[in-house]
Design a protein around this motif. Sequence first.
Motif, PDB file in Angstrom:
ATOM      1  N   SER A   1     -11.717 -15.326  12.031  1.00  0.00           N
ATOM      2  CA  SER A   1     -11.865 -16.137  13.246  1.00  0.00           C
ATOM      3  C   SER A   1     -11.878 -17.607  12.860  1.00  0.00           C
ATOM      4  O   SER A   1     -12.492 -17.979  11.855  1.00  0.00           O
ATOM      5  CB  SER A   1     -13.195 -15.800  13.934  1.00  0.00           C
ATOM      6  N   PHE A   2     -11.219 -18.400  13.678  1.00  0.00           N
ATOM      7  CA  PHE A   2     -11.266 -19.859  13.468  1.00  0.00           C
ATOM      8  C   PHE A   2     -11.869 -20.545  14.674  1.00  0.00           C
ATOM      9  O   PHE A   2     -11.511 -21.672  15.026  1.00  0.00           O
ATOM     10  CB  PHE A   2      -9.859 -20.388  13.152  1.00  0.00           C
ATOM     11  N   TYR A   3     -12.775 -19.838  15.341  1.00  0.00           N
ATOM     12  CA  TYR A   3     -13.556 -20.429  16.433  1.00  0.00           C
ATOM     13  C   TYR A   3     -14.182 -21.728  15.901  1.00  0.00           C
ATOM     14  O   TYR A   3     -14.495 -21.818  14.712  1.00  0.00           O
ATOM     15  CB  TYR A   3     -14.623 -19.409  16.866  1.00  0.00           C
ATOM     16  N   PRO A   4     -14.361 -22.741  16.761  1.00  0.00           N
ATOM     17  CA  PRO A   4     -14.783 -24.052  16.246  1.00  0.00           C
ATOM     18  C   PRO A   4     -16.094 -24.086  15.458  1.00  0.00           C
ATOM     19  O   PRO A   4     -16.368 -25.074  14.773  1.00  0.00           O
ATOM     20  CB  PRO A   4     -14.900 -24.892  17.529  1.00  0.00           C
ATOM     21  N   THR A   5     -16.894 -23.023  15.509  1.00  0.00           N
ATOM     22  CA  THR A   5     -18.131 -23.014  14.706  1.00  0.00           C
ATOM     23  C   THR A   5     -17.900 -22.458  13.301  1.00  0.00           C
ATOM     24  O   THR A   5     -18.817 -22.476  12.473  1.00  0.00           O
ATOM     25  CB  THR A   5     -19.191 -22.111  15.367  1.00  0.00           C
TER      26      THR A   5
ATOM     27  N   ALA B   1      -0.454 -10.546   0.904  1.00  0.00           N
ATOM     28  CA  ALA B   1       1.006 -10.652   0.998  1.00  0.00           C
ATOM     29  C   ALA B   1       1.459 -11.132   2.379  1.00  0.00           C
ATOM     30  O   ALA B   1       2.449 -11.848   2.491  1.00  0.00           O
ATOM     31  CB  ALA B   1       1.634  -9.297   0.673  1.00  0.00           C
ATOM     32  N   HIS B   2       0.744 -10.747   3.432  1.00  0.00           N
ATOM     33  CA  HIS B   2       1.207 -11.050   4.794  1.00  0.00           C
ATOM     34  C   HIS B   2       0.061 -11.594   5.647  1.00  0.00           C
ATOM     35  O   HIS B   2      -1.052 -11.069   5.611  1.00  0.00           O
ATOM     36  CB  HIS B   2       1.741  -9.787   5.483  1.00  0.00           C
ATOM     37  N   GLY B   3       0.391 -12.595   6.463  1.00  0.00           N
ATOM     38  CA  GLY B   3      -0.560 -13.121   7.438  1.00  0.00           C
ATOM     39  C   GLY B   3       0.039 -13.018   8.826  1.00  0.00           C
ATOM     40  O   GLY B   3       1.243 -13.251   8.998  1.00  0.00           O
ATOM     41  N   VAL B   4      -0.786 -12.664   9.788  1.00  0.00           N
ATOM     42  CA  VAL B   4      -0.328 -12.578  11.182  1.00  0.00           C
ATOM     43  C   VAL B   4      -1.293 -13.409  12.027  1.00  0.00           C
ATOM     44  O   VAL B   4      -2.470 -13.041  12.182  1.00  0.00           O
ATOM     45  CB  VAL B   4      -0.310 -11.106  11.675  1.00  0.00           C
ATOM     46  N   GLY B   5      -0.813 -14.517  12.549  1.00  0.00           N
ATOM     47  CA  GLY B   5      -1.665 -15.388  13.355  1.00  0.00           C
ATOM     48  C   GLY B   5      -1.895 -14.772  14.727  1.00  0.00           C
ATOM     49  O   GLY B   5      -0.948 -14.266  15.349  1.00  0.00           O
ATOM     50  N   VAL B   6      -3.132 -14.811  15.172  1.00  0.00           N
ATOM     51  CA  VAL B   6      -3.470 -14.268  16.495  1.00  0.00           C
ATOM     52  C   VAL B   6      -4.394 -15.259  17.214  1.00  0.00           C
ATOM     53  O   VAL B   6      -4.815 -16.263  16.649  1.00  0.00           O
ATOM     54  CB  VAL B   6      -4.132 -12.875  16.393  1.00  0.00           C
ATOM     55  N   SER B   7      -4.676 -14.945  18.482  1.00  0.00           N
ATOM     56  CA  SER B   7      -5.336 -15.927  19.342  1.00  0.00           C
ATOM     57  C   SER B   7      -6.852 -15.994  19.164  1.00  0.00           C
ATOM     58  O   SER B   7      -7.481 -16.896  19.723  1.00  0.00           O
ATOM     59  CB  SER B   7      -4.993 -15.627  20.800  1.00  0.00           C
ATOM     60  N   SER B   8      -7.451 -15.073  18.427  1.00  0.00           N
ATOM     61  CA  SER B   8      -8.902 -15.144  18.148  1.00  0.00           C
ATOM     62  C   SER B   8      -9.250 -14.098  17.093  1.00  0.00           C
ATOM     63  O   SER B   8      -8.437 -13.207  16.786  1.00  0.00           O
ATOM     64  CB  SER B   8      -9.720 -14.858  19.414  1.00  0.00           C
ATOM     65  N   GLY B   9     -10.472 -14.174  16.608  1.00  0.00           N
ATOM     66  CA  GLY B   9     -10.954 -13.149  15.682  1.00  0.00           C
ATOM     67  C   GLY B   9     -11.095 -11.804  16.382  1.00  0.00           C
ATOM     68  O   GLY B   9     -10.867 -10.750  15.773  1.00  0.00           O
ATOM     69  N   THR B  10     -11.473 -11.837  17.638  1.00  0.00           N
ATOM     70  CA  THR B  10     -11.604 -10.593  18.401  1.00  0.00           C
ATOM     71  C   THR B  10     -10.251  -9.904  18.511  1.00  0.00           C
ATOM     72  O   THR B  10     -10.131  -8.693  18.301  1.00  0.00           O
ATOM     73  CB  THR B  10     -12.152 -10.907  19.813  1.00  0.00           C
TER      74      THR B  10
ATOM     75  N   ASN C   1     -16.209 -21.774   9.377  1.00  0.00           N
ATOM     76  CA  ASN C   1     -16.017 -22.672   8.226  1.00  0.00           C
ATOM     77  C   ASN C   1     -14.652 -23.345   8.261  1.00  0.00           C
ATOM     78  O   ASN C   1     -14.502 -24.478   7.822  1.00  0.00           O
ATOM     79  CB  ASN C   1     -16.148 -21.898   6.908  1.00  0.00           C
ATOM     80  N   LEU C   2     -13.649 -22.606   8.746  1.00  0.00           N
ATOM     81  CA  LEU C   2     -12.324 -23.198   8.969  1.00  0.00           C
ATOM     82  C   LEU C   2     -12.145 -23.243  10.491  1.00  0.00           C
ATOM     83  O   LEU C   2     -11.717 -22.270  11.095  1.00  0.00           O
ATOM     84  CB  LEU C   2     -11.233 -22.350   8.310  1.00  0.00           C
ATOM     85  N   PRO C   3     -12.492 -24.369  11.096  1.00  0.00           N
ATOM     86  CA  PRO C   3     -12.533 -24.391  12.557  1.00  0.00           C
ATOM     87  C   PRO C   3     -11.227 -24.876  13.177  1.00  0.00           C
ATOM     88  O   PRO C   3     -10.649 -25.872  12.750  1.00  0.00           O
ATOM     89  CB  PRO C   3     -13.653 -25.394  12.846  1.00  0.00           C
ATOM     90  N   ALA C   4     -10.771 -24.179  14.204  1.00  0.00           N
ATOM     91  CA  ALA C   4      -9.660 -24.671  15.018  1.00  0.00           C
ATOM     92  C   ALA C   4     -10.233 -25.631  16.069  1.00  0.00           C
ATOM     93  O   ALA C   4     -11.453 -25.789  16.185  1.00  0.00           O
ATOM     94  CB  ALA C   4      -8.957 -23.503  15.693  1.00  0.00           C
ATOM     95  N   CYS C   5      -9.337 -26.259  16.829  1.00  0.00           N
ATOM     96  CA  CYS C   5      -9.800 -27.081  17.957  1.00  0.00           C
ATOM     97  C   CYS C   5      -9.639 -26.237  19.227  1.00  0.00           C
ATOM     98  O   CYS C   5      -9.009 -26.668  20.204  1.00  0.00           O
ATOM     99  CB  CYS C   5      -9.008 -28.378  18.040  1.00  0.00           C
ATOM    100  N   GLY C   6     -10.177 -25.039  19.187  1.00  0.00           N
ATOM    101  CA  GLY C   6     -10.024 -24.074  20.278  1.00  0.00           C
ATOM    102  C   GLY C   6     -10.080 -22.681  19.676  1.00  0.00           C
ATOM    103  O   GLY C   6     -10.724 -22.485  18.645  1.00  0.00           O
ATOM    104  N   GLU C   7      -9.369 -21.747  20.281  1.00  0.00           N
ATOM    105  CA  GLU C   7      -9.421 -20.356  19.815  1.00  0.00           C
ATOM    106  C   GLU C   7      -8.284 -20.078  18.836  1.00  0.00           C
ATOM    107  O   GLU C   7      -7.154 -20.521  19.049  1.00  0.00           O
ATOM    108  CB  GLU C   7      -9.255 -19.395  21.008  1.00  0.00           C
ATOM    109  N   ALA C   8      -8.580 -19.318  17.787  1.00  0.00           N
ATOM    110  CA  ALA C   8      -7.534 -18.917  16.840  1.00  0.00           C
ATOM    111  C   ALA C   8      -8.081 -17.842  15.912  1.00  0.00           C
ATOM    112  O   ALA C   8      -9.294 -17.752  15.690  1.00  0.00           O
ATOM    113  CB  ALA C   8      -7.064 -20.115  16.005  1.00  0.00           C
ATOM    114  N   GLY C   9      -7.178 -17.026  15.382  1.00  0.00           N
ATOM    115  CA  GLY C   9      -7.578 -15.983  14.433  1.00  0.00           C
ATOM    116  C   GLY C   9      -6.411 -15.618  13.538  1.00  0.00           C
ATOM    117  O   GLY C   9      -5.279 -16.093  13.718  1.00  0.00           O
TER     118      GLY C   9
END
Length: 385
Positions: free
Chosen positions: A192-196, A57-66, A198-206
């Motif tokens: 985590s959307f670290y560039p390695t 139901a809800h997604g909260v974007g954050v700066s990394s998986g950590t 399956n869904l990679p960002a172009c930097g850090e994201a979670g």
Amino acid sequence: MPTEGRPVPIIAPKAAFQELRRETEEAVLRVLASGDYVLGEETALFEREAAAYLGAAHGVGVSSGTEALLVALQDLEVGPGDEVVVPCFTFIATATVVARLGAKPAFVDIDPETFQMSPRGLAAAITARTRAVIPVHLYGHAAPLDEYRQAIESSGREVPMVEDAAQAIGTVCRLRGRPAKAGTVGLWGCFSFYPTKNLPACGEAGLMVTSDARHAERALQLRNHGQDAPYRHRLLGGNARLDAIQSAVLRVRLRRIEEWNERRRAHAAAYDRHFRERGLLDRPGIRLPPRPRDGEVANYHQYTVRVPRRDELKAHLAERGIQTGVYYPIPVSLQPVFERLGHVPGDFPAAEAACREVLSLPVHQHLAPGDVERVVAEISGFYRK
Ligand SMILES: Cc1ncc(COP(=O)(O)O)c(C=O)c1O
């Protein structure tokens, strides 16, 4: 036909960019021109689209998986005196977020057949101090959440699950006989959307997902210094905000995630076949990744085999331009940072054996035709020597 001598990297971030170059450039330029660089409309759209894809139901974007894991535990008010149950065979962040809040990671060994936290070990680790359990969907395989839920229920305590789905976007679990995407079963799911990944960002994201509106609201505040109104800080939060540029890139790539995961599954199936055809499975000590159980779907974040003479094989492949990974060489319980917890070799034998034997082979969505066959041919050559 195997590809002769071509390097086979374990990740291909440039190929992911090239495949969607036009859309990505447009999206990034749109953000640059907007002047809206942090959170904003782009992140709100990504949160909505990613939550819809996952079925949350809800997604909260954050700066990394950590940060996703840290904010989830902050939301649950984990602190000194608390324990959080975690597998000891995972990436370090699963456990350090617990310790950074002053709580104790209670480590559990893995099931040697699946690499996932042992349900029986989980049941034994729950105490009166347990505030949360963090199942990890390691390598993008579905962790046995039904068994974990039963283990928690049989403890007679109400303990929330915070799924570490950092490696598991698109993985499907089985819950009470029905399919559910990894990350949507626990109170929180963390990606985590670290560039390695399956869904990679172009930097850090979670990303964090939940189906509970009250917890979602708390996380939106916690990721942004605990603000509930401009410059009014009600919760003890920090800066875990997601950049708009990363959100824009992720929105483009999210549309491709099913196809990219499907390509990984095709590579995994090809590995299985070539290992079998070359007779490698008749050799003692060589084992393929666990097969998904009925109703489960793995995203093959990693294709991880168990092999004898692992480090020699890794070097042999590296000399031939084939990159491989060891995830992970040391159990988290034996990491120097957790020395004070007093764990010693022998405490978690299944994880320790895995640390000696696992080898992850290239399985990303941009492998060329013939790459898988060549990797297996080189492995076969090594064992024939
Ligand atoms: C299992 C697991 N947990 C947590 C993380 C942390 O994610 P990030 O690197 O985005 O902080 C990762 C990825 O690196 C991971 O693989």
